[in-house]
Design a protein around this motif. Structure first.
Motif, PDB file in Angstrom:
ATOM      1  N   THR A  53      40.890  39.858  47.703  1.00  0.00           N
ATOM      2  CA  THR A  53      42.156  39.771  46.977  1.00  0.00           C
ATOM      3  C   THR A  53      42.537  38.336  46.650  1.00  0.00           C
ATOM      4  O   THR A  53      43.317  38.089  45.730  1.00  0.00           O
ATOM      5  N   ALA A  54      42.002  37.384  47.401  1.00  0.00           N
ATOM      6  CA  ALA A  54      42.166  35.954  47.130  1.00  0.00           C
ATOM      7  C   ALA A  54      40.923  35.248  47.645  1.00  0.00           C
ATOM      8  O   ALA A  54      40.296  35.711  48.602  1.00  0.00           O
ATOM      9  N   ARG A  87      37.738  35.561  42.843  1.00  0.00           N
ATOM     10  CA  ARG A  87      38.967  36.122  42.303  1.00  0.00           C
ATOM     11  C   ARG A  87      39.653  35.037  41.481  1.00  0.00           C
ATOM     12  O   ARG A  87      39.881  33.924  41.952  1.00  0.00           O
ATOM     13  N   GLY A 132      44.039  37.506  38.511  1.00  0.00           N
ATOM     14  CA  GLY A 132      43.810  38.731  39.279  1.00  0.00           C
ATOM     15  C   GLY A 132      42.455  39.354  39.056  1.00  0.00           C
ATOM     16  O   GLY A 132      42.013  40.178  39.855  1.00  0.00           O
ATOM     17  N   ALA A 139      41.973  31.898  41.925  1.00  0.00           N
ATOM     18  CA  ALA A 139      43.294  32.184  42.470  1.00  0.00           C
ATOM     19  C   ALA A 139      43.565  31.297  43.679  1.00  0.00           C
ATOM     20  O   ALA A 139      42.638  30.746  44.289  1.00  0.00           O
TER      21      ALA A 139
END
Length: 376
Positions: free
Chosen positions: A138-139, A153, A157, A217
């Motif tokens: 997610t990150a 990532r 997003g 990200a």
């Protein structure tokens, strides 16, 4: 600065490296994971064929130390039987993939890593230190870890393909990530990247299809000792653990396997308890801020012992410390608050520097180093 030799290649199981304590045999865990039975078997092999010491490398690999020439091939055969080494030496060399360790079945990281593994036979011959990074959680978790061709990532997003040495990357659609990595590796080879050795040193402009303006990200917090989503994270002091200690960490019947990380952290799947002597379960332990290679006599290129000194210095130093046996700086490639570099049996001290950088004090005996930092 003299005192070390750049070999230009990385060891693996089929091409072990001679060190001061015997051959070093590297194991590259697939998907950064070993099942419980594989871990226990690996520990037994480290005792049987090596000196019982296992390194946890900055590429999230394991290294069995102290193997002799007579036992090396038998060790490799055992590792192949455990599915920890590829029977094809060429394929084993190509498995230079650094994967974010907290993946789950079917997520982006797992999917891309499996796809890339199925395409390793399509890669060109690359320099031994060139590798891939799959950081599709997610990150990003591995922005500071070395890797030439990266899936990360992105700030919007989605996933991006990014080449080392470039701050931004290009969008990568689902299913295209592994083919893009392979294509970028071929471009690197065909554009003369092999002469540069690494992507970040390759000056050729990227092809249009690999050029983008999407930054990664913001990174997620690194793993520290203690409970984590998958189990219990434990630190390996200076990236090294005794085989008996590692086996004890997997003795809990709830432990299903182990994830290996590039941060000297081992994640024991399913475990909920620390307290394993020889591993770190306190996130405030000062040793976590210290980098130290094996040093002399365990590395033939080192002229000084490192880890006993590093351990004594750790509580006395605020900030990061790197104690390197030579100017090569294998344990840490980035600058640290204090860096001690071995040279001709003594140390050079630098601040906010890498190993081998210009020093503010030179020719220091270990006792002088300790006195400088107020350690009795």
């Amino acid at each position: 600065m003299s005192g070390f030799v750049v070999k230009g290649w990385c060891p693996d199981a089929w091409r072990p490296m001679a060190t001061g304590d015997g051959l070093l045999v590297r194991i590259k865990p697939r998907l950064a994971r070993l099942a419980r039975d594989q871990v226990l078997a690996l520990c037994a092999l480290a005792d049987r064929f090596g000196n019982g010491i296992i390194d946890v490398s900055r590429r999230a690999n394991f290294q069995i130390r102290g193997v002799d020439q007579a036992g090396w091939r038998a060790l490799v055969a055992e590792l192949m039987a455990l599915e920890l080494v590829d029977a094809d030496a060429q394929m084993e060399r190509r498995r230079n993939v650094l994967m974010v360790p907290d993946w789950t079945d079917g997520d982006d990281s797992h999917r891309i890593a499996c796809d890339l593994a199925a395409k390793l036979d399509r890669l060109p011959e690359l320099p031994g230190k060139v590798g891939f990074v799959i950081d599709a959680g997610t990150a990003p978790a591995m922005l500071d870890e070395a890797g030439d061709f990266r899936i990360e990532r992105g700030a919007g997003g989605g996933l991006i393909l990014r080449a080392a040495g470039h701050e931004t990357g290009v969008a990568a659609s689902a299913g295209d990530e592994a083919p893009m990595l392979v294509a970028l590796a071929h471009w690197f080879d065909m554009s003369g990247g092999t002469r540069s050795g690494r992507m970040e040193r390759h000056a050729a402009p990227l092809p249009d299809w690999a050029t983008g303006a999407i930054p990664p990200a913001p990174p997620q917090a690194p793993i520290t000792p203690g409970p984590v989503r998958l189990g219990m994270a434990l630190g390996a002091p200076f990236g090294q653990v005794e085989a008996a200690v590692l086996a004890q960490a997997l003795a809990d019947p709830a432990a299903t396997g182990l994830r290996v990380t590039p941060w000297r952290m081992l994640v024991i799947e399913g475990a909920r308890q620390g307290g394993i002597p020889g591993l770190i379960d306190d996130p405030a332990d000062p040793v976590l801020r210290v980098h130290a290679c094996p040093g002399a006599p365990f590395c033939a290129q080192a002229s000084v012992a490192t880890r006993d000194l590093a351990r004594r210095l750790a509580p006395a130093i605020a900030g990061s410390l790197h104690v390197s046996g030579c100017a090569k700086g294998c344990a840490c490639t980035h600058a640290t608050a204090f860096t001690l570099t071995g040279r001709d049996g003594r140390f050079d001290l630098a601040r906010e520097a890498r190993a081998g950088s210009a020093a503010e004090r030179t020719d220091l005996e270990p006792c002088t180093v300790l006195a400088h930092f107020g350690v009795a």
